[in-house]
Design a protein around this motif. Structure first.
Motif, PDB file in Angstrom:
ATOM      1  N   ALA A 105       0.826  -1.201   0.000  1.00 35.37           N
ATOM      2  CA  ALA A 105       0.000   0.000   0.000  1.00 35.37           C
ATOM      3  C   ALA A 105       0.859   1.249   0.000  1.00 35.37           C
ATOM      4  O   ALA A 105       1.943   1.275   0.586  1.00 35.37           O
ATOM      5  CB  ALA A 105      -0.913   0.016   1.229  1.00 35.37           C
ATOM      6  N   ASP A 106       0.350   2.268  -0.664  1.00 33.63           N
ATOM      7  CA  ASP A 106       0.917   3.611  -0.602  1.00 33.63           C
ATOM      8  C   ASP A 106      -0.229   4.511  -0.161  1.00 33.63           C
ATOM      9  O   ASP A 106      -0.999   5.015  -0.985  1.00 33.63           O
ATOM     10  CB  ASP A 106       1.475   4.048  -1.950  1.00 33.63           C
ATOM     11  CG  ASP A 106       2.144   5.417  -1.901  1.00 33.63           C
ATOM     12  OD1 ASP A 106       1.933   6.153  -0.910  1.00 33.63           O
ATOM     13  OD2 ASP A 106       2.856   5.764  -2.853  1.00 33.63           O
ATOM     14  N   PRO A 107      -0.387   4.692   1.167  1.00 34.56           N
ATOM     15  CA  PRO A 107      -1.525   5.453   1.691  1.00 34.56           C
ATOM     16  C   PRO A 107      -1.565   6.908   1.232  1.00 34.56           C
ATOM     17  O   PRO A 107      -2.622   7.514   1.249  1.00 34.56           O
ATOM     18  CB  PRO A 107      -1.356   5.376   3.208  1.00 34.56           C
ATOM     19  CG  PRO A 107      -0.400   4.268   3.452  1.00 34.56           C
ATOM     20  CD  PRO A 107       0.438   4.140   2.231  1.00 34.56           C
ATOM     21  N   SER A 108      -0.433   7.451   0.800  1.00 32.16           N
ATOM     22  CA  SER A 108      -0.406   8.854   0.396  1.00 32.16           C
ATOM     23  C   SER A 108      -1.286   9.105  -0.829  1.00 32.16           C
ATOM     24  O   SER A 108      -1.729  10.228  -1.047  1.00 32.16           O
ATOM     25  CB  SER A 108       1.029   9.304   0.109  1.00 32.16           C
ATOM     26  OG  SER A 108       1.513   8.699  -1.080  1.00 32.16           O
ATOM     27  N   VAL A 109      -1.531   8.061  -1.611  1.00 33.02           N
ATOM     28  CA  VAL A 109      -2.373   8.199  -2.800  1.00 33.02           C
ATOM     29  C   VAL A 109      -3.513   7.177  -2.801  1.00 33.02           C
ATOM     30  O   VAL A 109      -4.110   6.901  -3.846  1.00 33.02           O
ATOM     31  CB  VAL A 109      -1.539   8.079  -4.104  1.00 33.02           C
ATOM     32  CG1 VAL A 109      -0.613   9.262  -4.265  1.00 33.02           C
ATOM     33  CG2 VAL A 109      -0.753   6.774  -4.144  1.00 33.02           C
ATOM     34  N   ASN A 110      -3.816   6.632  -1.626  1.00 32.73           N
ATOM     35  CA  ASN A 110      -4.904   5.663  -1.473  1.00 32.73           C
ATOM     36  C   ASN A 110      -4.779   4.485  -2.440  1.00 32.73           C
ATOM     37  O   ASN A 110      -5.747   4.061  -3.058  1.00 32.73           O
ATOM     38  CB  ASN A 110      -6.268   6.331  -1.645  1.00 32.73           C
ATOM     39  CG  ASN A 110      -6.550   7.329  -0.569  1.00 32.73           C
ATOM     40  OD1 ASN A 110      -6.105   7.180   0.562  1.00 32.73           O
ATOM     41  ND2 ASN A 110      -7.279   8.379  -0.911  1.00 32.73           N
TER      42      ASN A 110
END
Length: 174
Positions: A105-110
């Protein structure tokens, strides 16, 4: 329903692992731009995972690592990636094959991917110690930054076996 003789599920898994590989290659080459950061959950009991014994004992089935501010020596190849992280102010080398990934996951870009991990039947390991007040790596990790003081941080997540579905809901900002 007919049997899938072309192996679509395997093709999709391969394509998703390729996305992870490309993201890690870009991060290895130029660092993580902007607010990008990665949460990577993997099976520690996968036969090709190489982590220090003390981490393997602490996380006998799965572990989540965070690549954000403090990671070193990130190298991605066709089979997996190597990275050095700090656990309780101690630098440790990890080798993680893409076949061991559970989530990326890359939460910064959902953005998030969920993988189906095929594990061969292996002798069962001893169950992990009961939870205590003792802090392990990532116990005080700030989810917003992924950093615990001088540590990159790690935490475990328990998930059941699920369908081969890409899900983003767990990583959406609420």
């Amino acid at each position: 329903m007919s049997e899938d003789l072309l192996g679509y599920n395997e093709m999709v898994e391969t394509a998703m692992r390729s996305v992870v590989r490309q993201a890690l290659e870009r991060a290895a080459k130029g660092g993580l731009p902007g607010n990008h950061h990665f949460y990577i959950t993997f099976r520690t009991d996968h036969p090709d995972v190489m982590i220090p014994d003390r981490l393997n004992q602490q996380y006998p089935e799965e572990m989540t690592i965070v690549l954000q501010h403090q990671f070193w020596g990130l190298v991605a190849d066709d089979e997996g990636f190597d990275v050095e992280l700090s656990f309780n102010k101690r630098h440790e080398h990890l080798r993680i094959p893409y076949d061991s990934l559970i989530t990326f996951a890359d939460p910064s870009v959902n953005f998030g991917l969920q993988f189906h991990v095929e594990m061969e039947e292996a002798p069962s390991r001893a169950s992990p110690p009961a939870a205590s007040d003792e802090k392990g790596p990532g116990a005080d990790m700030d989810p917003a930054t992924g950093v615990d003081g001088d540590d990159a941080g790690a935490e475990t997540e328990q998930e059941g076996e699920g369908d081969n579905v890409v899900t983003l809901d767990a990583f959406r900002k609420k």
